[in-house]
Design a protein around this motif. Sequence first.
Motif, short mmCIF file in Angstrom:
data_model
loop_
_atom_site.label_atom_id
_atom_site.label_comp_id
_atom_site.label_asym_id
_atom_site.label_seq_id
_atom_site.Cartn_x
_atom_site.Cartn_y
_atom_site.Cartn_z
N MET A 120 0.83 -1.20 0.00
CA MET A 120 0.00 0.00 0.00
C MET A 120 0.87 1.25 0.00
O MET A 120 0.55 2.25 -0.65
CB MET A 120 -0.94 -0.02 1.21
N ALA A 121 1.97 1.21 0.73
CA ALA A 121 2.89 2.35 0.73
C ALA A 121 3.51 2.55 -0.65
O ALA A 121 3.68 3.69 -1.11
CB ALA A 121 3.98 2.14 1.78
N ARG A 122 3.85 1.46 -1.34
CA ARG A 122 4.40 1.58 -2.70
C ARG A 122 3.38 2.16 -3.67
O ARG A 122 3.74 2.77 -4.68
CB ARG A 122 4.87 0.21 -3.21
N GLU A 123 2.10 1.97 -3.37
CA GLU A 123 1.05 2.56 -4.22
C GLU A 123 0.90 4.06 -3.98
O GLU A 123 0.20 4.73 -4.74
CB GLU A 123 -0.29 1.85 -3.98
N GLY A 124 1.53 4.57 -2.92
CA GLY A 124 1.52 6.01 -2.69
C GLY A 124 0.84 6.46 -1.42
O GLY A 124 0.77 7.67 -1.15
N ARG A 126 0.18 6.82 2.81
CA ARG A 126 0.91 6.92 4.06
C ARG A 126 0.36 5.83 4.98
O ARG A 126 -0.84 5.79 5.26
CB ARG A 126 0.75 8.31 4.69
N VAL A 127 1.25 4.96 5.45
CA VAL A 127 0.82 3.71 6.07
C VAL A 127 1.53 3.48 7.40
O VAL A 127 2.69 3.85 7.58
CB VAL A 127 1.12 2.52 5.11
N GLY A 128 0.80 2.85 8.32
CA GLY A 128 1.37 2.42 9.59
C GLY A 128 0.94 1.00 9.91
O GLY A 128 -0.04 0.50 9.35
N ILE A 129 1.68 0.36 10.80
CA ILE A 129 1.34 -0.99 11.28
C ILE A 129 1.32 -0.96 12.80
O ILE A 129 2.27 -0.49 13.43
CB ILE A 129 2.36 -2.04 10.82
N HIS A 165 11.15 1.22 5.82
CA HIS A 165 10.68 1.21 4.43
C HIS A 165 9.52 2.18 4.23
O HIS A 165 8.60 1.91 3.44
CB HIS A 165 10.27 -0.20 4.00
N GLY A 166 9.54 3.28 4.97
CA GLY A 166 8.49 4.29 4.81
C GLY A 166 7.22 4.01 5.57
O GLY A 166 6.24 4.75 5.43
N VAL A 167 7.19 2.96 6.39
CA VAL A 167 6.00 2.58 7.15
C VAL A 167 6.25 2.80 8.63
O VAL A 167 7.27 2.35 9.17
CB VAL A 167 5.62 1.11 6.88
#
Length: 360
Positions: A120-124, A126-129, A165-167
């Motif tokens: 989802m982050a690669r799709e653009g 802003r993501v968290g876990i 990795h941006g997450v």
Amino acid sequence: MSTLDELHAKQQTILAELIDPNTQQAYGDVWQLTGDDTRLHLRLTLPYPAQQQQAELEQVVQTALHDSRELTLEVEHEISQYTTQGNLPGLNGVKNVIAVASGKGGVGKSTTTVNLALAMAREGARVGILDADIYGPSQGMMLGFADGTRPQVRDEKFFIPPSAHGVQVMSMAFLTTKDTPVAWRGPMVTGALMQILTQTDWDDLDYLFVDMPPGTGDIQLTLSQKVPVAGSVIVTTPQDIALLDARRGIEMFNKVKIPVLGVVENMSTHICSNCGHHEAIFGDEGGASLAKEYGVNVLGKLPLSLSIREQSDLGKPIVVNSPDSDVTGIYQSIARQLGATLARQQEQQFVMPTIGMSDD
């Protein structure tokens, strides 16, 4: 109207009637079209992220329009904050919470969560876990965090989640050592969950994926009662016993009014590393039958792959370590369908009713 304006009007109609592969519905009025005699510029604005699909969309558009001009396509997204069960107030810094759950352990739920979030982050987006498995947190290891990683603290109250990795990631693993068991009773566990969820300083997330523990116990009930969850994803294998437990998970979400956005069938087939032969060792089409039973979609089917397991164990999830692999392509497709399903489901939920008048 000039000849060019007439052409653009016709092209606008053609574009609106194209089928979105992530919803299987016509795109509609989401295109902006400008151009001159030599260039054509298109902007597609979707309610979900789909940047990895741009090359595919360019080919579809060129085929549909038969236009010899130089084409430029921009794929953008506008992600809304959707309503949740009981209209619970949203979390600070989070638009949408998505629970990833399974009825039983061992079906690859945590692996699916981390790769889905990264996709989802690669799709653009802003993501968290949030790793909600208090007893057995695994997201720290899967994302390659070093032993002893701790979140920074702001104002002696809020955790600043570490990123990989941006997450953005928050886990009980960051608050304990890997050798320290969490020997707590239910109220202590649910209290810890609410603390790390509400006292984490999430930074403007479109989606927060919650990696749920297996089952339908205290944490699941606490999440459904106190946390605004926009939707859920069920991870299962085709095996009958896994499907039986997955049904319980779907029933639980239905009872607490959290939409089930779809099913991910993991370990769908085994692919021989020597000859490439596919074999459904856990059964065939179990996820599809489960999805059909409950009127939801199969978001994707993932193989039983040695590379997925090896790279997860090394802290290098396959989506970022092998971005061009077929398996990563499946995760990207699941991410797009998940975002599209959430957006469409919310749109359908709030269609205004038709009001009729009579003399009775």
